[in-house]
Design a protein around this motif. Sequence first.
Motif, PDB file in Angstrom:
ATOM      1  N   ASP A  38      33.322  -6.485  -6.410  1.00 33.86           N
ATOM      2  CA  ASP A  38      33.436  -5.109  -5.931  1.00 33.86           C
ATOM      3  C   ASP A  38      34.899  -4.705  -6.101  1.00 33.86           C
ATOM      4  O   ASP A  38      35.684  -5.459  -6.689  1.00 33.86           O
ATOM      5  N   THR A  41      37.364  -7.334  -4.194  1.00 35.61           N
ATOM      6  CA  THR A  41      37.467  -8.657  -4.815  1.00 35.61           C
ATOM      7  C   THR A  41      38.023  -8.565  -6.240  1.00 35.61           C
ATOM      8  O   THR A  41      38.690  -9.489  -6.709  1.00 35.61           O
ATOM      9  N   VAL A  61      31.669  -4.496 -10.552  1.00 33.46           N
ATOM     10  CA  VAL A  61      30.876  -4.343  -9.326  1.00 33.46           C
ATOM     11  C   VAL A  61      29.524  -5.021  -9.528  1.00 33.46           C
ATOM     12  O   VAL A  61      28.753  -4.658 -10.424  1.00 33.46           O
ATOM     13  N   HIS A  62      29.281  -6.018  -8.716  1.00 35.54           N
ATOM     14  CA  HIS A  62      28.060  -6.823  -8.709  1.00 35.54           C
ATOM     15  C   HIS A  62      26.856  -5.929  -8.372  1.00 35.54           C
ATOM     16  O   HIS A  62      26.990  -4.971  -7.599  1.00 35.54           O
ATOM     17  N   ASP A  64      24.454  -6.294  -6.374  1.00 37.84           N
ATOM     18  CA  ASP A  64      24.186  -6.204  -4.939  1.00 37.84           C
ATOM     19  C   ASP A  64      25.194  -5.336  -4.203  1.00 37.84           C
ATOM     20  O   ASP A  64      25.031  -5.055  -3.015  1.00 37.84           O
ATOM     21  N   ASP A  65      26.262  -4.927  -4.895  1.00 38.61           N
ATOM     22  CA  ASP A  65      27.302  -4.142  -4.250  1.00 38.61           C
ATOM     23  C   ASP A  65      27.383  -2.707  -4.765  1.00 38.61           C
ATOM     24  O   ASP A  65      28.330  -1.982  -4.436  1.00 38.61           O
ATOM     25  N   ASP A  67      25.797  -0.135  -3.941  1.00 38.67           N
ATOM     26  CA  ASP A  67      25.722   0.886  -2.888  1.00 38.67           C
ATOM     27  C   ASP A  67      27.105   1.248  -2.360  1.00 38.67           C
ATOM     28  O   ASP A  67      27.286   2.313  -1.759  1.00 38.67           O
ATOM     29  N   SER A  68      28.090   0.380  -2.582  1.00 41.76           N
ATOM     30  CA  SER A  68      29.457   0.691  -2.157  1.00 41.76           C
ATOM     31  C   SER A  68      30.053   1.832  -2.975  1.00 41.76           C
ATOM     32  O   SER A  68      31.105   2.361  -2.622  1.00 41.76           O
ATOM     33  N   GLN A 116      20.970  -0.016  -9.672  1.00 36.78           N
ATOM     34  CA  GLN A 116      21.555  -1.179 -10.338  1.00 36.78           C
ATOM     35  C   GLN A 116      21.626  -0.966 -11.851  1.00 36.78           C
ATOM     36  O   GLN A 116      22.656  -1.260 -12.484  1.00 36.78           O
TER      37      GLN A 116
END
Length: 270
Positions: A38, A41, A61-62, A64-65, A67-68, A116
């Motif tokens: 993200d 990181t 950005v992964h 799973d991230d 939504d950030s 995604q």
Amino acid sequence: MFETHAHYDDDWYDEDRKELIESLLSSDISYITNIGADFATSENSVKLAEEFERVFAAVGVHPDDVDSLKDLSDEEALNRLRELAASKKVVAIGEIGLDYFEREAGQKNEEVRKRQKHWFMKQLELAKELNKPVVIHSRDAARDTYNLLKDFGYNKGVIHCYSYSAEMAERFVKLGFYIGIGGVVTFKNAKKTKETVKKIGLASIVLETDSPYLSPVPFRGERNNSGNIKYVVAEIADILGVSMDEVVEATFKNAVKLYELEDRVYGKLS
């Protein structure tokens, strides 16, 4: 050995990060690529890479991230990644991709998968713009990952922590991707990973740990570190019937090529 995928910015290393990285780089680990998941990181990965000469960084950005990113426009988010990628120590965009794993009861809904896919494609476009390889995270999403990469046509990078069939691995390799093999290959039940190693051989494999996660046997469940790559090397050597030295030499060359570091590794590091 070249550690192609680790997360030394993780909280698990807060007590001994500097000492651990220094000890690794003083032993059998020649280079490390620290991977972002993200904005925070990714920024920390760049800072680590700029602190240690033989550490590089990937920013992204992964899945799973993603939504950030909901409060940012596409261009705002991509500009933040562009700024981070401007560092000479950034060698890839990642980790990016798709993750359909069901962490809660019920199927991940289509809206989540749509987001995604959107950010996967946007970051692929950024990688192409910047001419950098991609670090792909793909979990329970083999078909969509493959089809999106195939259709997009920018195929230089690595499929990190590969978990699909040997046949699918061959398809990714034909697109131009390396296959990341880590501690999972040492697990007794890792039949598909072992078959993948046997099928594709050394020409398309790079070594990784995903530290602090996925520690190999005999350290399953403990904090991982790049020094454990030797257990991955030993398992690959056993599967292919070659020496550990052959595995190290081939995967090192592959990693240098993956991250396009020939000048810095074989010439003067800068």
